[in-house]
Scaffold this motif. Structure first.
Motif, mmCIF file in Angstrom:
data_model
loop_
_atom_site.group_PDB
_atom_site.id
_atom_site.type_symbol
_atom_site.label_atom_id
_atom_site.label_comp_id
_atom_site.label_asym_id
_atom_site.label_seq_id
_atom_site.Cartn_x
_atom_site.Cartn_y
_atom_site.Cartn_z
ATOM 1 N N LEU A 32 48.972 64.738 75.083
ATOM 2 C CA LEU A 32 48.339 63.669 74.304
ATOM 3 C C LEU A 32 47.801 64.218 72.993
ATOM 4 C CD1 LEU A 32 46.185 61.342 76.579
ATOM 5 C CD2 LEU A 32 48.007 60.707 75.017
ATOM 6 N N ASP A 33 47.165 65.377 73.080
ATOM 7 C CA ASP A 33 46.590 65.978 71.881
ATOM 8 C C ASP A 33 47.695 66.380 70.904
ATOM 9 O OD1 ASP A 33 44.101 65.567 72.813
ATOM 10 O OD2 ASP A 33 43.795 67.597 73.597
ATOM 11 N N ARG A 34 48.799 66.816 71.456
ATOM 12 C CA ARG A 34 49.925 67.196 70.593
ATOM 13 C C ARG A 34 50.434 65.971 69.840
ATOM 14 N NH1 ARG A 34 55.305 68.916 70.234
ATOM 15 N NH2 ARG A 34 56.011 67.559 71.889
ATOM 16 N N ALA A 35 50.584 64.883 70.583
ATOM 17 C CA ALA A 35 51.045 63.642 69.951
ATOM 18 C C ALA A 35 50.062 63.205 68.873
ATOM 19 C CB ALA A 35 51.203 62.555 71.006
ATOM 20 N N ASN A 36 48.787 63.350 69.165
ATOM 21 C CA ASN A 36 47.760 62.978 68.203
ATOM 22 C C ASN A 36 47.857 63.848 66.945
ATOM 23 O OD1 ASN A 36 45.850 61.167 67.670
ATOM 24 N ND2 ASN A 36 44.171 62.228 68.709
#
Ligand code: ADP
Ligand code: MG
Length: 325
Positions: free
Chosen positions: A153-157
């Motif tokens: 999720l953080d990567r996508a963010n």
């Protein structure tokens, strides 16, 4: 029967001693050496036989031409007595057209980014929040899964954030900073990353370099992007060098790696948004670096030798009113 002066200049590019006599009353094939003779010849036939006008784009090794053939007719009888071939060099025009395409594409990136912010970022924040809650209430055996999901999720963010900073042509606040201080703040982070990969880092900073007008956050982002790319390009035992060099009109930052280098064909496309050779890459890192340096009135160049490594050279101009402290 006749060629104009411009054609003679073109002809003399390859034959410096060429004269009109070489061409007049000679076969068309000889006259049009270096151009797509066959195409022009067939169009000339059409014009002579069918009394029609033709046009055609021709491509030589490094230039683009627009060729037209037109019949020369007798005024009253409409009898065809010859043809004229006009060849225009439209290389610059073509280059301009391509550039315009590029600009349009960048504009599109901006529009898409604006909608992505609202459409994706907010639901993702909600998902992340609830996930965090669930994590706290879940047995420890699931911790591993939660970690992976959160990381992704953080990567996508992160990708969305990159995308946004690239697209927003916002005015950023510039302040006087020392470049080496910004880089020093980042070195622990880069060290940790390199350690995990079994790579090493050398940092050669010039602590006496003059102050520069910088946006602290953006330059951090730039150094991180270049550093990460370098590490991703190298295998184990790779060595990353960050070096500052003072020039008469500014300061240069060299980011050098011992990776495989960049093939010439890829080199031209590096700074294009979405150009990536990595399966998990976004292709936004370098275009972000480019737009950051444009905002700083600087430059970013790349030198690379296949098999030996790559150096990204970032140039920061001195602030117009230099302040020595
Ligand atoms: P990403 O890292 O997501 O692929 P970037 O814009 O940061 O996007 O980089 C674009 C491409 O440029 C990379 O996929 C890679 O092929 C190439 N590249 C960038 N830096 C280096 C480097 N130091 N060595 C070799 N190739 C590089
Ligand atoms: Mg990258």
């Amino acid at each position: 029967m006749s060629v104009n002066d411009t054609f003679m200049q073109f002809y003399r590019l390859n034959r410096p001693n060429g004269t009109r006599e070489d061409l007049i009353r000679k076969e068309l094939e000889k006259v049009l050496q270096g151009l797509d003779y066959e195409i022009v010849a067939s169009r000339k036939e059409q014009t002579l036989e069918g009394n029609v006008k033709t046009s055609q784009i021709l491509q030589s090794a490094d230039r683009v031409y627009y060729a037209t053939t037109s019949p020369i007719t007798k005024m009253h009888t409409n009898e065809n007595i010859g043809s004229v071939i006009i060849i225009q060099d439209i290389t610059e025009l073509e280059a301009l057209r391509m550039e315009l395409n590029h600009v349009e594409r960048l504009g599109l990136v901006g529009q898409m980014a604006a909608s992505i912010t609202h459409e994706i970022r907010n639901p993702m924040a909600v998902v992340r929040g609830f996930l965090q809650l669930m994590r706290e209430k879940s047995p420890a055996s699931l911790e591993h899964y939660y970690r992976i999901v959160m990381e992704e999720l953080d990567r996508a963010n992160g990708i969305i954030n990159d995308f946004l900073s690239l697209a927003q042509n916002r005015v950023v606040k510039m302040e006087l900073y020392r470049l080496h201080e910004i880089i020093s703040e980042l070195t622990p982070l880069l060290w940790a990353d390199a350690n995990l990969r079994g790579q090493s880092i050398e940092v050669r900073l010039d602590e006496n370099a003059p102050l520069l007008m910088l946006n602290h956050k953006e330059i951090k982002q730039l150094v991180l992007n270049l550093g990460r790319n370098a590490m991703e390009a190298m295998g184990e035992k790779g060595n990353l060098i960050l070096e500052m060099k003072r020039q008469s009109d500014g300061v240069e930052l060299y980011v050098t790696d011992t990776g495989p280098g960049i093939p010439p064909a890829q080199k031209e496309r590096l700074f294009e948004p979405f150009f990536t050779t990595k399966s998990k890459g976004t292709g936004l890192g370098l275009s972000l670096c480019l737009s950051i340096m444009e905002r700083h009135g600087g430059r970013i160049n790349v030198e690379s030798e296949e098999g030996l490594g790559t150096t990204f050279i970032v140039f920061f101009p001195f602030a117009s009113e230099r302040v020595e402290v």
